[in-house]
Design a protein around this motif. Structure first.
Motif, PDB file in Angstrom:
ATOM      1  N   CYS A 134     -50.836 -62.841  41.483  1.00 54.01           N
ATOM      2  CA  CYS A 134     -51.765 -62.022  39.886  1.00 54.01           C
ATOM      3  C   CYS A 134     -51.014 -62.211  38.587  1.00 54.01           C
ATOM      4  O   CYS A 134     -49.569 -62.244  38.578  1.00 54.01           O
ATOM      5  N   LEU A 148     -53.960 -57.464  34.414  1.00 53.50           N
ATOM      6  CA  LEU A 148     -54.823 -57.124  35.509  1.00 53.50           C
ATOM      7  C   LEU A 148     -55.705 -55.616  35.367  1.00 53.50           C
ATOM      8  O   LEU A 148     -54.926 -55.073  34.852  1.00 53.50           O
ATOM      9  N   LEU A 203     -55.450 -64.684  41.478  1.00 53.17           N
ATOM     10  CA  LEU A 203     -56.067 -64.665  39.566  1.00 53.17           C
ATOM     11  C   LEU A 203     -54.684 -64.953  38.832  1.00 53.17           C
ATOM     12  O   LEU A 203     -53.548 -65.149  39.099  1.00 53.17           O
ATOM     13  N   ALA A 238     -56.508 -61.050  33.949  1.00 56.32           N
ATOM     14  CA  ALA A 238     -57.669 -60.974  34.384  1.00 56.32           C
ATOM     15  C   ALA A 238     -58.487 -59.346  34.608  1.00 56.32           C
ATOM     16  O   ALA A 238     -57.988 -58.467  34.549  1.00 56.32           O
ATOM     17  N   LEU A 245     -61.768 -57.614  36.663  1.00 57.89           N
ATOM     18  CA  LEU A 245     -62.949 -57.449  37.681  1.00 57.89           C
ATOM     19  C   LEU A 245     -63.712 -56.377  37.400  1.00 57.89           C
ATOM     20  O   LEU A 245     -63.296 -55.739  37.311  1.00 57.89           O
TER      21      LEU A 245
END
Length: 94
Positions: free
Chosen positions: A57, A61, A77, A81, A83
């Protein structure tokens, strides 16, 4: 009887290892942070808590409210990123 196949013990142990050490902590993090609002700061906190359990990652994030992640060791990722309400299903690798 030739069609009967025994399960492979190391494969089962790998699955149990991944389940206990990767999937369970992510679901516990979701449970603990369920009451937090869907905000930039709280999404970053959830991202920092979940980051060690992913395959890899990048920075920044964010994991929003209601995100369900299964099989995180196969999730890779990039940088920044986000989500938000994504359901990922387990799939067998070829």
């Amino acid at each position: 009887m030739s069609e009967f196949k025994m399960f492979h013990a190391p494969l089962v142990m790998k699955y149990v290892f991944n389940f206990i050490l990767r999937e369970v902590p992510i679901h516990i993090i979701n449970l603990v942070t369920a009451l937090l609002p869907n905000h930039y700061v709280t999404n970053r906190i959830k991202g920092m808590l979940m980051k060690p359990f992913f395959g890899s990652c990048g920075k920044g994030l964010q994991v929003g409210r209601g995100v369900i992640i299964n099989n995180p060791q196969n999730l890779f990722l990039g940088i920044i990123a986000i989500l938000l309400t994504i359901v990922m299903y387990k799939q067998k690798a070829k």
